[in-house]
Scaffold this motif. Structure first.
Motif, PDB file in Angstrom:
ATOM      1  N   MET A   1      45.259 -41.711 -15.969  1.00 17.42           N
ATOM      2  CA  MET A   1      46.480 -41.008 -15.568  1.00 17.42           C
ATOM      3  C   MET A   1      46.152 -39.561 -15.200  1.00 17.42           C
ATOM      4  N   THR A   2      46.750 -39.084 -14.109  1.00 17.36           N
ATOM      5  CA  THR A   2      46.461 -37.739 -13.627  1.00 17.36           C
ATOM      6  C   THR A   2      46.882 -36.700 -14.653  1.00 17.36           C
ATOM      7  N   LYS A   3      46.074 -35.664 -14.803  1.00 20.97           N
ATOM      8  CA  LYS A   3      46.342 -34.592 -15.755  1.00 20.97           C
ATOM      9  C   LYS A   3      47.607 -33.824 -15.371  1.00 20.97           C
ATOM     10  N   VAL A   4      48.227 -33.181 -16.377  1.00 24.32           N
ATOM     11  CA  VAL A   4      49.503 -32.497 -16.201  1.00 24.32           C
ATOM     12  C   VAL A   4      49.365 -31.030 -16.590  1.00 24.32           C
ATOM     13  N   ALA A   5      49.927 -30.151 -15.764  1.00 27.06           N
ATOM     14  CA  ALA A   5      49.992 -28.716 -16.073  1.00 27.06           C
ATOM     15  C   ALA A   5      51.455 -28.299 -16.165  1.00 27.06           C
ATOM     16  N   PHE A   6      51.782 -27.561 -17.193  1.00 25.24           N
ATOM     17  CA  PHE A   6      53.144 -27.089 -17.476  1.00 25.24           C
ATOM     18  C   PHE A   6      53.155 -25.592 -17.177  1.00 25.24           C
ATOM     19  N   VAL A   7      53.941 -25.167 -16.185  1.00 24.79           N
ATOM     20  CA  VAL A   7      53.944 -23.775 -15.730  1.00 24.79           C
ATOM     21  C   VAL A   7      55.328 -23.174 -15.894  1.00 24.79           C
ATOM     22  N   THR A   8      55.448 -22.117 -16.704  1.00 23.52           N
ATOM     23  CA  THR A   8      56.740 -21.450 -16.855  1.00 23.52           C
ATOM     24  C   THR A   8      56.882 -20.347 -15.806  1.00 23.52           C
ATOM     25  N   GLY A   9      58.127 -20.028 -15.490  1.00 23.77           N
ATOM     26  CA  GLY A   9      58.370 -19.011 -14.473  1.00 23.77           C
ATOM     27  C   GLY A   9      57.814 -19.413 -13.129  1.00 23.77           C
ATOM     28  N   ALA A  10      57.984 -20.695 -12.777  1.00 16.70           N
ATOM     29  CA  ALA A  10      57.342 -21.241 -11.571  1.00 16.70           C
ATOM     30  C   ALA A  10      58.155 -21.008 -10.300  1.00 16.70           C
ATOM     31  N   THR A  11      59.285 -20.330 -10.408  1.00 16.14           N
ATOM     32  CA  THR A  11      60.150 -20.177  -9.234  1.00 16.14           C
ATOM     33  C   THR A  11      59.749 -19.022  -8.331  1.00 16.14           C
ATOM     34  N   SER A  12      58.837 -18.174  -8.769  1.00 16.29           N
ATOM     35  CA  SER A  12      58.422 -17.038  -7.930  1.00 16.29           C
ATOM     36  C   SER A  12      57.075 -16.501  -8.407  1.00 16.29           C
ATOM     37  N   GLY A  13      56.507 -15.601  -7.598  1.00 13.53           N
ATOM     38  CA  GLY A  13      55.341 -14.823  -7.991  1.00 13.53           C
ATOM     39  C   GLY A  13      54.164 -15.628  -8.483  1.00 13.53           C
ATOM     40  N   ILE A  14      53.583 -15.162  -9.584  1.00 14.39           N
ATOM     41  CA  ILE A  14      52.376 -15.774 -10.134  1.00 14.39           C
ATOM     42  C   ILE A  14      52.602 -17.228 -10.516  1.00 14.39           C
TER      43      ILE A  14
END
Length: 250
Positions: A1-14
């Motif tokens: 199964m493909t690995k998963v990354a959880f990113v907060t504040g993903a709506t803009s910038g970094i």
């Protein structure tokens, strides 16, 4: 199964740039933020890998936990957590500071990071592997005039990152911290309450870091071999030597 990354504040910038960069590395992306329309835009634009969106405010511990609990089974094998959500409000001396601004910075930069980490960590611990990347700041290394509470919040991120690394080493979970200097994003617009002209002036006369620069560093960190943990990175634009030392062209 493909690995998963959880990113907060993903709506803009970094955060947004990081979602795209980690997708290039084959990570499925859990993108989180407060703005539903921006999350949907990200999902439509990021077509390289599956994207799952979660709309919540990291300041709300119940909503944070509920959001993570709601993940379908095939999205629960989170290997990377990027704690990017953060803000700066105002630039005032301590005696003139706004209590609401102080609350916002501490609630998002410190408590929000803790709430998300607390919710996501069990998903990593059951597999005895994972990588947490906390986005700090040069403000977590130096205190500058009128930076007081913002700097305190980022010093807290620095301390929490070190504490996490100590506590989680026996769990096989790596903890890294990226501390940028001046990055040209919406960050200054938030700090200056939407004053676009004042925000733009911050970046005039020199080449600031871009969100993509930080995203590429995060990607490099999480793609190191399993025995390597790049614990801490301080990254500045060439024109910046310290928090308050900046060479601008006339």
């Amino acid at each position: 199964m493909t690995k998963v990354a959880f990113v907060t504040g993903a709506t803009s910038g970094i955060g947004r740039a990081t979602a795209f960069e980690l997708a290039k590395q084959g990570y499925r992306i859990i993108a989180t933020g407060r703005r539903a329309e921006r999350l949907e835009e990200l999902k439509q634009e990021l077509t390289e890998v599956p994207v799952y969106t979660l709309e919540f405010d990291v300041r709300d511990k119940e909503a944070t936990q509920q959001a993570v609990n709601s993940l379908p089974e095939d999205w629960r094998q989170v290997e990377v957590l990027v704690n990017n959500a953060g803000n700066a409000h105002g630039l005032s001396s301590i005696q003139n500071g706004s209590l609401d601004d102080w609350d916002a910075m501490i609630d998002i930069n410190v408590k929000g990071l803790l709430y998300v980490s607390h919710a996501v960590l069990p998903l990593m611990m059951q597999h005895k592997k994972g990588h947490i990347v906390n986005i700090g700041s040069i403000a977590g290394k130096e205190v500058y005039p009128n930076g007081n509470v913002y700097c305190a919040s980022k010093h807290a991120v620095d301390a929490i990152s070190q504490g996490m690394r100590i506590d989680l080493v026996q769990e096989g979970i790596r903890v890294s911290e990226v501390n940028p200097g001046l990055v040209e994003t919406e960050f200054s617009e938030v700090r200056f309450k939407g004053d676009k002209e004042r925000a733009a002036s911050v970046y005039k006369g020199f080449q600031a870091l871009q969100a993509q620069d930080i995203a590429e560093i995060i990607s490099f960190i999480v793609t190191r071999p399993a025995h390597v943990n790049l614990a801490e990175v301080l990254v500045l634009p060439t024109a910046q030597a310290a928090a308050t030392i900046l060479h601008k062209q006339q």
